[in-house]
Scaffold this active site. Structure first.
Site, PDB file in Angstrom:
ATOM      1  N   ARG A 127     -16.052-103.446  18.218  1.00 41.97           N
ATOM      2  CA  ARG A 127     -14.778-104.173  18.304  1.00 41.97           C
ATOM      3  C   ARG A 127     -13.815-103.636  17.253  1.00 41.97           C
ATOM      4  NH1 ARG A 127     -16.451-109.928  15.423  1.00 41.97           N
ATOM      5  NH2 ARG A 127     -17.390-108.972  13.620  1.00 41.97           N
ATOM      6  N   ASN A 165      -8.060-111.416  15.008  1.00 42.16           N
ATOM      7  CA  ASN A 165      -9.260-111.948  14.374  1.00 42.16           C
ATOM      8  C   ASN A 165      -9.606-111.108  13.156  1.00 42.16           C
ATOM      9  OD1 ASN A 165     -11.635-113.833  14.601  1.00 42.16           O
ATOM     10  ND2 ASN A 165     -12.731-111.883  14.533  1.00 42.16           N
ATOM     11  N   GLU A 166      -9.718-111.747  12.015  1.00 40.37           N
ATOM     12  CA  GLU A 166     -10.163-111.060  10.797  1.00 40.37           C
ATOM     13  C   GLU A 166      -9.589-109.642  10.701  1.00 40.37           C
ATOM     14  OE1 GLU A 166     -14.431-111.226  10.674  1.00 40.37           O
ATOM     15  OE2 GLU A 166     -14.402-113.229   9.822  1.00 40.37           O
ATOM     16  N   GLU A 325     -14.306-120.276  10.451  1.00 42.31           N
ATOM     17  CA  GLU A 325     -15.677-119.894  10.775  1.00 42.31           C
ATOM     18  C   GLU A 325     -16.556-120.129   9.566  1.00 42.31           C
ATOM     19  OE1 GLU A 325     -16.229-115.825  11.952  1.00 42.31           O
ATOM     20  OE2 GLU A 325     -14.491-115.827  13.275  1.00 42.31           O
ATOM     21  N   TRP A 333     -25.865-110.080  10.142  1.00 40.92           N
ATOM     22  CA  TRP A 333     -25.340-108.782   9.729  1.00 40.92           C
ATOM     23  C   TRP A 333     -25.791-108.353   8.337  1.00 40.92           C
ATOM     24  CZ3 TRP A 333     -22.418-110.800   5.853  1.00 40.92           C
ATOM     25  CH2 TRP A 333     -21.776-112.022   6.082  1.00 40.92           C
ATOM     26  N   LYS A 374     -26.541-111.857  19.052  1.00 38.92           N
ATOM     27  CA  LYS A 374     -27.529-112.766  19.654  1.00 38.92           C
ATOM     28  C   LYS A 374     -28.461-113.410  18.623  1.00 38.92           C
ATOM     29  CE  LYS A 374     -30.720-109.106  21.194  1.00 38.92           C
ATOM     30  NZ  LYS A 374     -30.001-107.993  20.540  1.00 38.92           N
ATOM     31  N   HIS A 376     -27.308-114.312  15.664  1.00 33.72           N
ATOM     32  CA  HIS A 376     -26.455-115.085  14.750  1.00 33.72           C
ATOM     33  C   HIS A 376     -26.525-116.552  15.159  1.00 33.72           C
ATOM     34  CE1 HIS A 376     -22.955-116.466  12.551  1.00 33.72           C
ATOM     35  NE2 HIS A 376     -22.796-115.267  12.020  1.00 33.72           N
TER      36      HIS A 376
HETATM   37  C1  GAL Z   1     -16.876-112.782  11.792  1.00 30.97           C
HETATM   38  C2  GAL Z   1     -16.204-112.678  13.125  1.00 30.97           C
HETATM   39  C3  GAL Z   1     -16.933-113.381  14.220  1.00 30.97           C
HETATM   40  C4  GAL Z   1     -18.391-113.193  14.090  1.00 30.97           C
HETATM   41  C5  GAL Z   1     -18.830-113.656  12.734  1.00 30.97           C
HETATM   42  C6  GAL Z   1     -20.319-113.565  12.556  1.00 30.97           C
HETATM   43  O1  GAL Z   1     -16.750-111.548  11.158  1.00 30.97           O
HETATM   44  O2  GAL Z   1     -14.891-113.136  13.108  1.00 30.97           O
HETATM   45  O3  GAL Z   1     -16.455-112.874  15.442  1.00 30.97           O
HETATM   46  O4  GAL Z   1     -18.705-111.851  14.276  1.00 30.97           O
HETATM   47  O5  GAL Z   1     -18.217-112.903  11.751  1.00 30.97           O
HETATM   48  O6  GAL Z   1     -20.731-113.815  11.260  1.00 30.97           O
END
Ligand code: GAL
Length: 697
Positions: A127, A165-166, A325, A333, A374, A376
């Protein structure tokens, strides 16, 4: 955009939707219905109602589903889900949907893809594979913004815009030719003539002089082990933040022109370890600040979260903000993705609320069964509703409901006595190579100060440098390496007016161009702190080299100390080093206090880390005439208050910082307790580890 207000109207959804004005905290998450068959949607709505979800962010990564081919749009599916949500009383924070361009676009226009420092293309496959300076990408993205705004302008369920987004999460630095030309323009705007750029970057060093703006390159690959011009690097970081900001503003303005009544935000990534964009410079551009925060596992967890949330509150200039979020459990990650322990999900959310968030959302609503996220966590885990995580989510929904009914949304975070300053650009400059020590950077220090103060029962406000830190009784400048002449003057006038300043080593070393202030460190505020240091004394673990320094007050310095060779007559030395004579550090001042104007300044000439700071602070505060109100609990409880404007409603949030049970007395109405037991008389509560309580005084 300043002056715009949070615009949610009560009649938009008619139910307990999110707002800031006392009508219910927001709670929900990123919702990706396009990843699921439609028969799951009704179940989503059922569970959302159970968890009291009242706002979701929709379509963040849906460009390919909305614009299925160049100029071909399909809004039907999106209308169906927006309608279902709205009818269930769930408001929509609609994305501009521009975060991830579709394959048809990148195939037709590979020139929108960003390039790394070696000129390699970032291909689609994940992305954010777009460059903000591409005129082609801009055309397509703004066209989508326009279509989204036109389509949803009269939709009452869409209450806000979630722009992109971010920004910069993956595409912060682009070294393409588009970026190069934009960087040249940016330099023209900032400096006017190439000679001023030459001067700012010190290009007489190593034959880097330029005759024309067209000779300006981004800091592309220069070979391993070589050293990029630090002035150019710093400006490239500024430019990259600005290029994304410019793109954000273009998206924002396109949406706002068509839907002036829908407030806009974009989700920041503020955490103690992150300085992707200069959010201090961005925050006034959004109608409301929103942030994504992911917990740091281990012993820092609670403190780092509180620290980051406080910084967001500072960036929001103490207006309500939105936690866009966070995670209900593990992320996916990191090399090891620890889960959240029982109680941590609710506790973490309450810390954000304590620090000024009026909405708590998660990534994401339903855990994916396929794709990169998946593993997360999500509000509805793979296991489904019969799960600890979903029960926690429901408990949180109840807790937030109770807090908003009690009036928490009419309050703001109470101002602390102490402001700890964080500066994005100092962090950027100190992370460059070719510095006295690669272990010394700005960002570790504000967190250490925040933690040391919390150990003494003081919850500080973390303030960005452009914020009003100088309106506090006590301000800390922890390794704020860059101080411009104007910022130095601000420091000077703060102390002159009676402020109590604590400044440390590696503060005021360079001006905004990273030109060293000459004549001895800390050059820009030497007169204020009353000392002069001639050399940096880095320390580390190379065998036989200086590893640490003991101070006469029993603490130990690591990584960096100043060689203070003279002090003004107004200075009192509080602690010196005890070191072998050969080091030249024996008896050298380490901690000093100075009187300046009506104020006092303590200078901490070395890195003491959290423990050394905690042990030195009472001495420093005493010497500055500050009565440090120590909590009775020895820092075992993190206490944060939110107060109404009139001052008659005070909400007290308490969090257990220790691994053991902590008993605390309280007076008032207990509104929320998580991992906590109230005694039978209702006068004290036992907080288990990860425990939290909120009461109204
Ligand atoms: C952020 C992002 C989300 C998702 C999330 C997972 O970086 O905006 O889309 O990937 O982290 O931790």
């Amino acid at each position: 955009m300043q002056g715009r207000v949070w615009l949610c109207k009560e009649d938009i959804v008619g139910l307990n939707h999110w707002t800031v004005n006392g009508r219910g905290s927001g709670t929900g998450g990123d919702y990706n219905p396009d990843q699921w068959p439609e028969d799951v949607w009704d179940d989503d709505i059922r569970l959302m109602k159970k968890a009291r979800v009242n706002i979701v962010s929709l379509a963040i990564f849906s460009w390919a589903r909305i614009e299925t081919d160049d100029g071909v749009y399909d809004f039907d599916w999106l209308d169906r889900i927006v309608d279902k949500l709205g009818k269930a009383g769930i408001a929509v924070d609609m994305a501009s949907a521009t975060a991830s361009p579709p394959m048809w676009l990148t195939q037709a226009h590979p020139e929108i893809l960003w390039k790394d420092e070696r000129g390699d293309i970032c291909w689609p496959g994940a992305r954010q594979h777009w460059r903000p300076t591409s005129p082609v990408f801009r055309r397509y993205a703004l066209r989508l913004c326009r279509r989204m705004a036109e389509h949803f302008k009269d939709n009452p369920y869409v209450v806000a815009w979630h722009v992109s987004n971010e920004y910069g999460c993956h595409n912060r630095f682009d070294y393409s030719n588009d970026a190069m030309h934009a960087f040249q323009e940016w330099c023209k705007d900032r400096y006017g003539t190439i000679d001023v750029v030459n001067d700012a970057w010190g290009t007489s060093f190593w034959a880097q002089r330029m005759n024309d703006f067209s000779e300006i390159l981004p800091p592309r690959f220069i070979g391993n082990g070589n050293f990029m011009n630090p002035g150019k690097l710093l400006d490239f970081k500024r430019f990259s933040s600005d290029a994304l900001k410019r793109f954000f503003k273009a998206e924002r303005d396109t949406l706002a022109e068509i839907t002036p009544d829908k407030p806009l935000t974009t989700n920041f990534m503020v955490s103690a370890a992150g300085s992707t964009l200069d959010y201090d410079d961005w925050s006034d551009e959004a109608d409301f600040v929103s942030n994504d925060h992911y917990f740091v596992p281990g012993e820092q967890h609670l403190d780092e979260l509180a620290y980051s949330a406080s910084l967001v509150d500072g960036l929001a200039r103490k207006n309500p903000w939105f936690l866009m979020e966070n995670s209900a459990g593990a992320v996916n990650w990191r090399p090891i993705n620890y889960r959240k322990e029982p109680g941590q999900a609710v506790r973490d959310a309450l810390v954000h609320v304590a620090m000024g968030a009026d909405a708590v959302n998660f990534f994401q609503w339903r855990q994916s069964y396929v794709g990169a996220k998946k593993f997360h966590s999500a509000m509805v885990p793979h296991t489904g509703e019969n799960s600890r995580i979903f029960r926690d989510v429901c408990q949180l929904g109840d807790d937030l409901q109770r807090l908003s009914e009690a009036g928490v949304l009419t309050t703001r975070v109470s101002k602390s006595r102490v402001a700890v300053v964080f500066d994005y650009q100092s962090e950027w400059a100190t992370e460059h190579t070719a510095t006295p020590s690669q272990n010394v950077r700005h960002w570790t220090e504000p967190l250490n100060w925040f933690r040391a103060l919390a150990d003494l029962g003081v919850t500080a406000d973390v303030m960005p440098l452009r914020g009003d830190w100088d309106s506090y009784e006590i301000a800390v400048l922890p390794s704020v390496y860059l101080l411009s002449a104007a910022d130095s003057e601000r420091v000077r006038s703060y102390v002159r007016r009676g402020g109590r300043l604590l400044a440390t080593y590696y503060t005021g070393i360079s001006d905004e161009n990273d030109h060293i202030w000459l004549g001895g460190y800390p050059g820009s505020i030497r007169d204020v702190v009353g000392i002069r240091s001639e050399e940096f004394v880095p320390m580390g673990d190379t065998a036989g080299a200086l590893d640490q320094l003991e101070l006469s007050n029993g603490t130990v310095a690591h990584d960096m100390a100043d060689w203070i060779t003279s002090t003004d007559s107004t200075v009192e030395v509080l602690a010196t080093y005890r070191a072998p004579v050969r080091t030249g550090m024996d008896g050298v001042p380490a901690l000093v206090v100075n009187s300046y104007g009506d104020g006092k300044v303590a200078y901490v000439g070395c890195r003491l880390e959290r423990d050394g700071l905690r042990r030195s602070l009472p001495q420093l505060f005493d010497s500055m005439g500050i009565d440090l109100v120590r909590g009775k609990d020895d820092g075992k409880i993190l206490r944060i208050e939110r107060t109404s404007q009139s001052g008659d409603a005070v909400f007290v949030f308490c969090f257990n910082r220790s691994a053991d049970d902590v008993v605390m007395a309280f007076k008032g109405d207990l509104l929320v307790s998580s991992n906590a037991t109230v005694d039978e008389h209702g006068a004290s509560v036992t907080l288990s580890s990860n425990g939290a309580v909120v009461f109204r005084q």
